[in-house]
Design a protein around this motif. Structure first.
Motif, short mmCIF file in Angstrom:
data_model
loop_
_atom_site.label_atom_id
_atom_site.label_comp_id
_atom_site.label_asym_id
_atom_site.label_seq_id
_atom_site.Cartn_x
_atom_site.Cartn_y
_atom_site.Cartn_z
N PRO A 740 -1.77 -6.97 -11.31
CA PRO A 740 -1.11 -5.66 -11.36
C PRO A 740 0.06 -5.61 -10.39
CG PRO A 740 -3.47 -5.41 -11.21
CD PRO A 740 -3.17 -6.86 -10.97
N PHE A 741 1.10 -4.90 -10.78
CA PHE A 741 2.26 -4.77 -9.92
C PHE A 741 1.93 -3.89 -8.73
CE2 PHE A 741 4.72 -5.19 -14.05
CZ PHE A 741 4.94 -6.53 -13.86
N ASN A 823 4.35 11.49 -6.28
CA ASN A 823 3.37 10.42 -6.17
C ASN A 823 2.53 10.71 -4.94
OD1 ASN A 823 1.87 8.07 -6.08
ND2 ASN A 823 3.57 6.77 -5.41
N SER A 824 1.30 11.11 -5.15
CA SER A 824 0.43 11.49 -4.03
C SER A 824 -0.29 10.30 -3.43
CB SER A 824 -0.59 12.53 -4.50
OG SER A 824 -1.50 11.94 -5.41
N LEU A 825 -0.14 9.14 -4.03
CA LEU A 825 -0.90 7.97 -3.58
C LEU A 825 -0.12 7.20 -2.52
CD1 LEU A 825 -2.35 6.80 -6.99
CD2 LEU A 825 -3.42 8.24 -5.26
N GLY A 826 -0.86 6.41 -1.74
CA GLY A 826 -0.28 5.72 -0.59
C GLY A 826 0.30 4.37 -0.91
N PHE A 827 0.80 4.17 -2.12
CA PHE A 827 1.43 2.91 -2.49
C PHE A 827 2.44 3.21 -3.59
CE2 PHE A 827 -2.71 3.40 -4.44
CZ PHE A 827 -2.43 3.38 -5.80
N PRO A 828 3.50 2.39 -3.70
CA PRO A 828 4.51 2.64 -4.74
C PRO A 828 3.99 2.24 -6.11
CG PRO A 828 5.00 0.63 -3.55
CD PRO A 828 3.84 1.24 -2.85
N GLY A 1210 -5.98 -6.04 -7.54
CA GLY A 1210 -5.44 -4.69 -7.44
C GLY A 1210 -6.16 -3.65 -8.26
N VAL A 1211 -7.44 -3.85 -8.48
CA VAL A 1211 -8.18 -2.92 -9.33
C VAL A 1211 -8.31 -1.55 -8.68
CG1 VAL A 1211 -10.45 -2.48 -10.38
CG2 VAL A 1211 -9.43 -4.76 -10.51
N VAL A 1212 -8.49 -1.52 -7.37
CA VAL A 1212 -8.67 -0.24 -6.69
C VAL A 1212 -7.44 0.65 -6.86
CG1 VAL A 1212 -9.02 0.87 -4.45
CG2 VAL A 1212 -10.32 -1.19 -5.04
N THR A 1213 -6.26 0.09 -6.58
CA THR A 1213 -5.04 0.89 -6.71
C THR A 1213 -4.77 1.27 -8.16
OG1 THR A 1213 -3.78 -1.18 -6.72
CG2 THR A 1213 -4.00 -0.02 -4.62
N ALA A 1214 -5.09 0.35 -9.09
CA ALA A 1214 -4.89 0.67 -10.50
C ALA A 1214 -5.78 1.83 -10.93
CB ALA A 1214 -5.17 -0.55 -11.36
N SER A 1269 0.35 -8.18 -1.22
CA SER A 1269 1.07 -6.98 -1.61
C SER A 1269 0.16 -5.79 -1.85
CB SER A 1269 1.88 -7.27 -2.87
OG SER A 1269 1.01 -7.59 -3.95
N ILE A 1270 -1.12 -5.95 -1.64
CA ILE A 1270 -2.08 -4.87 -1.85
C ILE A 1270 -2.33 -4.16 -0.53
CG2 ILE A 1270 -4.46 -4.34 -2.51
CD1 ILE A 1270 -4.31 -6.75 -4.39
N PRO A 1271 -2.26 -2.84 -0.49
CA PRO A 1271 -2.45 -2.13 0.79
C PRO A 1271 -3.82 -2.43 1.36
CG PRO A 1271 -2.53 -0.61 -1.07
CD PRO A 1271 -2.05 -1.91 -1.61
N PRO A 1272 -3.89 -2.66 2.68
CA PRO A 1272 -5.17 -3.01 3.29
C PRO A 1272 -6.14 -1.84 3.36
CG PRO A 1272 -3.51 -2.74 4.98
CD PRO A 1272 -2.79 -2.64 3.67
#
Length: 1433
Positions: A740-741, A823-828, A1210-1214, A1269-1272
């Protein structure tokens, strides 16, 4: 010396003797000759006059003053009359005159006996609630003495429902039930006879419950039989002899190393006045800690006390906040139950009672303020003990992590404010499973202990512990106790006392057990009979009375127990040692003793999975969907409100409104409401309130975003959370596999694209809200005053803000500013968004139009936590390479294409000609044509049909959705036959299988209808739409491969270039129908499925299944603040018991280098059996709600192929992005000047290229590995800090700030201090909460743009927002006033390391702009909370 009988002595047969005892206690048969006939001296009915005022059904319950006013129509009535129907209320006025012929009895109470077969409340003439009336508590003490000719007037509020609603058993409620008034009588009790009755009752219970071959059991049976032989009902002279016989057994103290007798009434009062320190109803201070012994006047040494088996008893009243009755009835149940306990405390000074759920206390405070004050007084004396620390006894599986935090936050703050204390015991005895992160949250909320018993209900495996340490995913531990009696509502029987020792699986490690006694579920609590049992079973039936009540002046009021003139000491000795020490206790005192006495306790890691009630993950789907929606909207409201609060001085944060909504969301998370196991009336109220809350939250979010957008600060802030210390821009061809991007804001692609649902709020719900407003939460009959379910579901799925809220903005003349996207989330992320035509300036062009030309699709690059403007259509889209110069697809509204054919023919060619890196397209082929195409594009294996099985029908079509990353092939029934990763050249659908396959399962549990989905359901299923396809489990997969679904239709509804979609429609059965839209956007490998179902089934479950070409022993499921892994096999009974499990936003099946995640936006029931993943969509139980899930449903799920495991993939952010799509915000009047000139210096801060104001990033070195590239950490919450608490002083009856401060010091550290004021000297405190989602550890930076977010201080805090201050000698919280100087060093509370001097500092972004930061350590699945003190605008 033995005595010898000269006569014949009969043999005793145990069963016959026990039967004799039962007959002697029977209140129906033989009551004219057994002990029952002696219980009353007088009983008269003619001296009572009755009048009644009936309240119509489904109208508000009147207050006392309203019900008894002169306008109330009271009419005469009498015993034998019927009252109803169900759920109605009837107020009775009673006028009582004591008969003149009765003798005056100064030492005998006067009782009122009432039996209506229903619940009721006794009120005094001046409007004070006195006591509840139930089926096991039907006497009320009118006076402590009998005075002939005395007059009384009182009122009784009768509710036409029983303790468990209006039916017997677990059934839908009877709406037309009537209750007969069976008895209204004036009674003078025979106190001596009643004591004899309790003696025989307990002796009989002991004889039956204890082992037949035990000395105690044999002796109890012998004594009881001797009692019956001695007692003669008509000869009072025999009564005292019978009491002595009973006392010879009941007055014996259990074997103990040390005993002492409280010899004075003052000492007894001291012992009973502090039950949460030391209480002993048997006057034995057995094994106590020195501090506890001192508190009770016991000075004995404890150094030589033996390891004793002890049972600590506490009165308890479990009241389900809603279940087989509506919320409105629970408000009255609470008053009836708790007022009764206050009455018992007057008669039994040793009585200690505990109750949980701050919501019930608040209802009591609102409805019965006088009663609430009496409870506050009893709580100050430690007799009435609030416990639990949560708003309600919530479900612990499905609420979000933040919702669980708020349960503790609102619950603990209420108890602290109104009782001056916080609970140390997390009390959740009746919930259907316990999530793995609960111990961490319990510790973070200031608690140390946990009590439940529900796992004793497991229907497959027996849980191996009763006392143990429970460990969360992060390693946090709490001392946990499961009462071995396996009940939270003991009747105080000998069996329960005996089981409290016998069933204790950890008796070698812990000597004590807690026994909760009192009627529960429907309320009620302990009764006088139970307390009499406690006195006798504690071995001091008479002794404690003699010592504690010999002087009647020591009683708070004359009581039944102390007015008996028979004062016995017993004969000493000891009952055989099988019985444990029994005494009263409080919950905290029990756990403190347990902690001190236990040794070598074992540890249970992770979730406490409940092997029953697995159907609660799915039942009442709409309720669960609204819960998820409200949780997410509350998050966005708080985040947007926090930004507006610090950026716009004219903005006022709506704290009261947000708190009110939070409390109701928490209320509906009660463990019989959110799980779907309550009656229909409960959901009528909940769905109506949900609709209003969603409407309010959308308004609040828009107001906050508008305030931030039009702030009076230097410029609009853009918040961002980067994934790592450096990021790069990726093109489509650079993506490795299906990762995932998660890229920089300037990337052309990013993770998490989501379909938006466009709904104008006022159009959908204005009529619903207007209809619901007057109802004020009252129970509704089905469909009465409710909006349509379709309206509610569209409201729930609304992704955009209502354009109707800004009519002035949309009505402006051209030029009109384009909208923004939040965008309310903590990643682009990069998403395809849908914009209604009316929100666009006239003449706007778009790369794609949809919904018959009424909405435009755009590709948005949204930085983290940002407000990003919609790009100006012409030049910005062309410069991005996604806008064809020839305009073949860039049509302005008014001249756009309306058909799919034109777009389908030219989409791919136009995008290729303009070198767009991202595109999506759809193709339609006949099956035979597809097979003839060259591999690897198509082949028979990709279609998963052997050539011999392929039907020759030319109408059998294949639909191909693809973009740069994946290709998905669907058959003519919308089933996934192939999912191919173009980068990794990997086929994902297992050979012989079909994905997106809807299966229907027979869903008939063994008993608990709405609660259970049993393993047997897996043995009987069929394809939806084809009932003839039912086959036995274990058949050959190819033999089970179905043909086309009869009557199914598929059509292309979107053809690119930004998004493609097909719509599938078919009948699930003769009663139910399904419409599904399947979408694929150009910027993501995520395949979305939106399902609409008209559902009218009977005990059938609907699931969607996906068989993947993957193999793993475990599947991963999201839980609160983390993820858990569960087996995909059946090696052990513990493995196969998890055939249906709870998961939140995703489940995942991965091999080391590749996997597939199944995302959802409102579902919780999951299963992974081998390689087959299933998500349970709907059930159709009929009890206790006959209409469960009947009607229209909207739900979304998605398939996400990804490289590597779920962490690196990147499943969590997706999953977060799927649940929280970008939110459209209309452009305001002040924004055109900012966005009109793209060269404006403010423009850089206004769009996707701005520097982040707040972000969390990793300190790991830059690598090519995708996880870099995945937020910690996930920024889960940003909210204004809570306000200081003004605590209630129970002695003065006034607010007490000093007491509040003393009560709220964080436990365990004298250096900890109170919560810092949220606004001090121009500083506003914001709370940011993050969690580590993957099981990793390291260092991270929380950084901010000091030009926008002027952070002056950062303070770590717990979940209750108490500041965590460092140990002596360490630096205090960081403060800076100069951006040229680094922050001071510090060490976070709870860390085991000292941070370097660079803990706080400054750095520059890639654009050269400054960011300040502080460094902190994180560990696996750790939840971290900080306060940011910010200078406001």
């Amino acid at each position: 010396m033995a005595s010898y009988s000269t006569g014949w002595v009969p043999q005793h047969h145990r069963d016959i003797t026990l039967g004799r005892l039962d007959s002697y206690l029977n209140k129906d048969m033989f009551s004219d000759a057994n002990i029952i006939k002696t219980l009353n001296v007088h009983k008269e009915v003619s001296c009572i006059s009755l009048w009644v005022h009936s309240v119509p059904k489904d109208t508000p319950n009147p207050s006392f003053s309203e019900a008894t006013s002169s306008q109330a129509d009271f009419t005469p009535t009498s015993v034998g009359s019927k009252f109803g129907p169900s759920w109605t209320t009837h107020w009775f006025r009673l006028c009582i005159t004591v008969p003149d012929e009765w003798e005056a009895l100064s030492d005998t109470p006067l009782l009122l006996s009432w039996d209506s077969g229903s619940e009721a409340m006794v009120w005094t003439e001046d409007g004070e609630p006195q006591q509840g009336i139930t089926d096991n508590r039907n006497e009320y003490m009118l006076s402590s003495h009998v005075q002939p000719g005395q007059n009384f007037t009182l009122y009784i509020e009768m509710a036409c429902n029983g303790m468990f609603g209006t039916t017997d058993g677990i059934k839908p409620p009877a709406e037309d039930r009537f209750f007969t008034l069976k008895e209204v009588a004036l009674v003078v009790p025979n106190l001596k006879a009643r004591q004899l009755y309790f003696d025989l009752l307990v002796l009989s219970d002991l004889a039956r419950s204890l082992p037949a071959d035990s000395a105690a059991g044999v002796d109890a049976l012998y004594t009881a039989n001797k009692f019956v032989n001695t007692f003669r009902p008509d000869v009072p002279s025999t009564w005292e002899a019978a009491r002595k016989i009973a006392a010879s057994y009941l007055s014996r103290a259990p074997v103990a190393e040390h005993q002492h007798t409280i010899s004075s009434a003052k000492q007894a009062a001291a012992a009973t006045a502090s039950p949460d320190s030391c209480v002993s109803t048997s006057a034995q201070c057995g094994n106590m800690k020195p501090t506890a012994a001192a508190a009770s006047g016991c000075s004995m040494s404890t150094s030589n006390i033996k390891w004793q088996r002890k049972v600590l008893a506490i009165g308890h009243c479990h009241i389900d906040t809603a279940w087989l009755w509506p919320f409105s009835e629970t408000r009255r149940k609470t008053a009836r139950s708790w007022s009764s306990q206050l009455k018992l405390m007057e008669q039994y000074p040793e009585h200690t009672f505990t109750a949980s759920s701050a919501q019930q206390y608040e209802w009591l405070q609102q409805d019965y303020p006088g009663l609430f004050e009496r409870i506050q007084s009893a709580a100050a004396k430690k007799h009435f003990i609030p416990v639990g620390g949560t708003w309600v006894e919530m479900d612990a599986n499905m609420p979000s992590g933040e919702a669980l935090v708020r349960q503790f936050l609102y619950g603990q703050r209420f108890f602290e404010k109104n009782f001056g204390v916080r609970s140390e015991v997390f009390w959740l005895p009746d919930t259907f499973g316990y999530a793995a992160q609960l111990p961490q949250l319990v510790k973070g909320a200031g608690m140390k202990y946990f009590l439940t018993q529900k796992l004793s209900w497991n229907n497959i495996n027996t849980f191996p512990h009763n006392t143990f340490m429970w460990q969360a995913l992060d390693g946090s531990q709490v001392l946990t106790h499961f009462p071995p009696a396996n009940t939270y509502g003991s009747q105080m029987s000998t069996t329960d006392v005996w089981n409290s020792v016998r069933n204790n699986k950890d008796k070698d490690r812990s000597p004590s057990s807690l026994l909760l006694f009192g009627a529960g579920d429907g309320g009620g609590g302990p009764t006088a009979e139970m307390l009499e049992r406690v006195r006798r079973l504690s071995g001091a039936a008479s002794r404690v009375v003699t010592s504690a009540h010999k002087d009647k002046g020591d009683c708070s009021s004359p009581c039944l127990r102390c007015q008996s003139d028979t004062q016995l000491e017993g004969e000493g000795g000891g009952a055989a040692g099988e019985l444990p020490v029994l005494k009263m206790s409080g919950p905290t005192a029990f756990f403190q003793d347990l902690e001190a006495e236990s040794r070598d306790l074992l540890t249970w890691q992770g979730e406490l999975y409940f092997e029953l009630h697995r159907g609660t993950y799915t039942s009442h789907a709409a309720n669960k969907a609204f819960n998820r929606k409200c949780e997410l909207l509350l998050r966005e409201v708080e985040l947007a409100g926090s930004l507006a609060l610090v950026l716009n001085s004219s903005y006022t944060y709506p704290r009261e409104q947000v708190d009110e909504i939070w409390k109701d969301v928490l209320l509906y998370q009660f463990h019989d409401v959110l799980p779907g196991s309550a009656i229909g009336r409960v959901y009528n109220v909940a769905l109506a309130r949900y609709a209003i809350m969603v409407h309010q939250l959308l308004e609040l979010r828009e107001a906050a975003l508008a305030a931030a957008l039009h702030s009076n600060s230097l410029c609009l802030p853009t918040l961002k959370a980067e994934a790592g210390s450096t990021c790069c821009s990726l093109q489509a061809h650079e993506i490795q596999g299906a990762l995932p991007f998660v890229s920089h804001a300037t990337s052309t692609a990013a993770a998490a694209a989501s379909k938006q649902h466009e709904v104008t709020l006022y159009q959908q719900t204005s009529s619903a809200v207007n209809a619901l407003t007057p109802l004020q939460g009252l129970p509704l009959t089905p469909l009465q005053g409710l909006p349509s379910k379709l309206q509610l579901l569209h409201l729930m799925n609304s992704g955009y803000t209502s354009t109707a809220l800004y009519p002035a903005i949309l009505a402006e003349a051209a030029p009109s500013p384009p909208p923004f996207f939040f965008n309310s989330l903590g990643f682009p992320r990069t998403e395809v968004v849908s914009v209604p035509m009316e929100a666009l300036p006239p003449g706007t062009q778009a790369p794609q139009w949809t919904d018959s030309g009424t909405k435009a699709l755009y590709l948005i690059n949204a930085p983290a936590m940002s407000l990003s403007p919609l790009p100006m259509p012409q030049h910005q889209l062309q410069s991005a390479g996604c806008m064809p110069n020839n305009g073949s697809h860039a049509t302005s509204h008014g001249s756009h294409a309306t058909g799919h054919d034109q777009v389908q023919l030219t989409a791919a060619a136009s995008l290729q000609e303009n070198h767009c890196p991202l595109k999506a397209w759809v193709e339609v082929h006949t099956l035979q044509t597809a097979i003839m195409m060259q591999p690897p594009y198509f082949d028979a294996s990709a279609l998963h049909r052997p050539a011999t099985m392929l039907p020759p029908c030319k109408d059998d079509m294949v639909y191909v959705l693809q973009n740069n990353f994946i290709r998905a092939v669907f058959d003519s029934s919308g089933r996934l036959t192939s999912l191919f990763d173009k980068q990794w050249l990997r086929e994902l659908v297992q050979p012989g299988g079909l994905g997106n396959r809807f299966r229907m399962y027979e869903d008939i549990p063994t008993f608990w209808d709405a609660w259970d989905i049993e393993a047997t359901h897996l043995e009987k299923s069929w394809d939806a739409g084809d009932p003839e396809s039912a086959t036995a489990q274990g058949s050959n997969p190819l033999e089970k491969l179905p043909g086309p679904i009869p009557g199914a239709s598929v059509e292309v509804v979107e053809s690119g270039p930004l998004r493609v979609a097909i719509r599938v429609e078919f009948a699930l059965s003769s009663q139910s129908r399904l419409v599904q839209t399947i979408q694929l956007s150009a910027c993501s490998q995520r395949l979305d499925f939106e399902v609409e179902v008209d559902w009218f089934e009977n005990r059938v479950a609907l699931k969607a299944e996906f068989p993947w070409e993957l193999k793993s022993d475990v599947a991963t499921y999201e839980t609160q603040f983390g993820a858990v892994q569960r087996p995909t096999h059946q090696n052990t009974s513990w493995d196969w018991a998890k055939f249906e499990v709870c998961g939140h936003r995703f489940s995942d099946l991965s091999e080391p280098d590749y996997g597939v995640a199944l995302l959802n936006d409102c579902k919780y029931g999951h299963a992974t059996h081998g390689h087959v993943m299933r998500i349970t969509l709907l059930r159709s139980p009929k009890c206790p709600d006959a209409n469960t899930d009947m009607g229209h449903h909207i739900m979304r799920y998605a398939v996400l192929p990804h490289a590597y495991g779920w962490q690196a993939g990147g499943v969590v952010t997706a999953a977060l992005g799927f649940n929280q799509p970008l939110v459209m915000v209309p452009g305001g009047a002040s924004t055109p000047s900012l966005i009109g000139d793209p060269e404006s210096p403010l423009m850089g801060r206004f769009g996707g290229l701005s520097t982040p104001v707040l972000q969390v990033s990793s300190t790991r070195p830059t690598t090519s590995f995708p996880s870099a590239s995945i937020p910690p950490l996930i920024i889960d919450t940003l909210k204004p800090a809570e306000e200081p608490i003004i605590s209630f002083n129970s002695k003065s009856g006034s607010p007490d700030m000093k007491a509040a401060a003393a009560a709220n010091v964080v436990a365990g550290s004298s250096s900890n201090k109170r919560q810092t004021d949220i606004m001090t000297g121009g500083l506003t405190a914001l709370v940011v909460r993050m969690y580590e989602p993957h099981g990793s550890r390291g260092y991270a930076k929380l950084s901010w743009d000091p030009m926008i977010l002027k952070v002056q201080k950062v303070v770590p805090c717990n979940l209750l927002e108490d500041d965590l201050v460092m140990e002596a000698g360490e630096a205090t919280v960081p403060i800076t006033t100069s951006h040229d100087e680094p922050y001071i060093s510090n060490r976070l509370a709870g860390s085991s390391f000292s941070m370097p001097a660079s803990t706080f500092g400054a750095s520059a972004t890639s654009s050269g702009q400054r960011q300040d930061y502080f460094l902190f350590e994180y560990s696996p699945f750790k939840v971290l909370t900080f306060k940011l003190f910010v200078l406001t605008a």
